[in-house]
Design an enzyme around this catalytic site. Structure first.
Site, mmCIF file in Angstrom:
data_model
loop_
_atom_site.group_PDB
_atom_site.id
_atom_site.type_symbol
_atom_site.label_atom_id
_atom_site.label_comp_id
_atom_site.label_asym_id
_atom_site.label_seq_id
_atom_site.Cartn_x
_atom_site.Cartn_y
_atom_site.Cartn_z
ATOM 1 N N ALA A 56 0.823 -1.215 0.000
ATOM 2 C CA ALA A 56 0.000 0.000 0.000
ATOM 3 C C ALA A 56 0.855 1.262 0.000
ATOM 4 C CB ALA A 56 -0.921 -0.010 1.212
ATOM 5 N N VAL A 81 -4.433 -2.897 4.414
ATOM 6 C CA VAL A 81 -3.484 -2.805 5.518
ATOM 7 C C VAL A 81 -4.176 -3.371 6.757
ATOM 8 C CG1 VAL A 81 -1.816 -1.340 6.680
ATOM 9 C CG2 VAL A 81 -2.680 -0.654 4.453
ATOM 10 N N ILE A 82 -3.528 -4.367 7.362
ATOM 11 C CA ILE A 82 -4.104 -5.035 8.537
ATOM 12 C C ILE A 82 -3.260 -4.683 9.753
ATOM 13 C CG2 ILE A 82 -4.725 -7.263 9.563
ATOM 14 C CD1 ILE A 82 -5.165 -8.287 6.684
ATOM 15 N N HIS A 88 3.699 -0.261 12.771
ATOM 16 C CA HIS A 88 3.921 -0.176 11.324
ATOM 17 C C HIS A 88 2.618 0.164 10.605
ATOM 18 C CE1 HIS A 88 6.682 -0.873 8.073
ATOM 19 N NE2 HIS A 88 5.877 -1.730 7.472
HETATM 20 N N1 INI Z 1 1.640 -3.168 3.037
HETATM 21 C C1 INI Z 1 0.329 -3.390 2.862
HETATM 22 O O1 INI Z 1 -0.188 -3.156 1.754
HETATM 23 N N2 INI Z 1 -0.435 -3.861 3.888
HETATM 24 C C2 INI Z 1 0.100 -4.118 5.118
HETATM 25 O O2 INI Z 1 -0.657 -4.555 6.012
HETATM 26 C C3 INI Z 1 1.482 -3.884 5.327
HETATM 27 N N3 INI Z 1 2.076 -4.148 6.621
HETATM 28 O O3 INI Z 1 1.359 -4.502 7.553
HETATM 29 O O4 INI Z 1 3.282 -4.013 6.792
HETATM 30 C C4 INI Z 1 2.257 -3.402 4.241
HETATM 31 N N4 INI Z 1 3.580 -3.168 4.368
HETATM 32 C C5 INI Z 1 4.458 -3.011 3.235
HETATM 33 C C6 INI Z 1 4.513 -1.586 2.698
HETATM 34 O O5 INI Z 1 3.313 -1.220 2.056
HETATM 35 C C7 INI Z 1 5.634 -1.402 1.688
HETATM 36 O O6 INI Z 1 5.423 -2.246 0.585
HETATM 37 C C8 INI Z 1 7.040 -1.712 2.255
HETATM 38 O O7 INI Z 1 7.239 -1.011 3.467
HETATM 39 C C9 INI Z 1 8.140 -1.287 1.247
HETATM 40 O O8 INI Z 1 8.071 0.105 0.947
#
Ligand code: INI
Length: 155
Positions: A56, A81-82, A88
């Site tokens: 996301a 996003v959970i 985070h």
């Molecule tokens: N990305 C999501 O789409 N949903 C989530 O729940 C999530 N969590 O929980 O960490 C998540 N993390 C990854 C983030 O979006 C990036 O792809 C990553 O940080 C690299 O930039």
């Protein structure tokens, strides 16, 4: 009094869906819902471009570039996003939401918000079509269609 409501007809229109792979179990259902909605409103399947991003957090960067192409009548952003146990969640959900909102305000075409932010996977699946809560991907696509119609009438 003059009331103006956007016509959601999708004939002749082209849409982009930008969808994140993180929590793909959920996001593929959001994508299926968005696609069904666009097809139900007479958008051609070949006129739907789907762009996958890793998570996301990456949605705003991809949305900005797709919007700049001006190849689409509307763009649908989908992700999930959970919360889980760490802070985070707040950072990812906050940055994605703010970024999508910024692009939605400034893009030449409607950009709609189909990002689920939930406490549990079960809640996310419910909002992705598993139960009566419906499918938020379908809803976001329907909003994009309606906003296309409205923007045309405003202009
Ligand atoms: N990305 C999501 O789409 N949903 C989530 O729940 C999530 N969590 O929980 O960490 C998540 N993390 C990854 C983030 O979006 C990036 O792809 C990553 O940080 C690299 O930039």
């Amino acid at each position: 009094m003059n009331e103006i409501v956007g016509d959601p007809d999708g004939v002749g229109k082209r849409f982009a869906v930008v969808v994140s792979r993180f929590n793909e179990l959920v996001t593929k259902e959001l994508l299926a819902g968005a696609r069904q909605c666009l097809l139900a409103h007479r958008v051609e399947d070949s006129a739907i471009d789907v762009y996958w991003v890793p998570g996301a957090f990456e949605l705003p960067a991809a949305l900005a570039r797709v919007a700049a192409l001006k190849r689409h009548d509307g763009i649908v952003a989908l992700g999930c996003v959970i919360r889980g146990a760490t802070p985070h969640f707040e950072y990812v959900a906050g940055a994605a939401t703010q970024g999508i909102a910024d692009i939605a305000r400034t893009a030449a075409m409607p950009v709609t918000f189909g990002l689920l932010t939930t406490d549990t996977l079960e809640q996310a699946l419910e909002r992705a079509g598993a139960k009566a809560a419906g499918n938020k991907g379908w809803d976001a696509a329907r909003c994009a269609l309606e906003m296309c119609g409205l923007l045309r009438q405003i202009e």
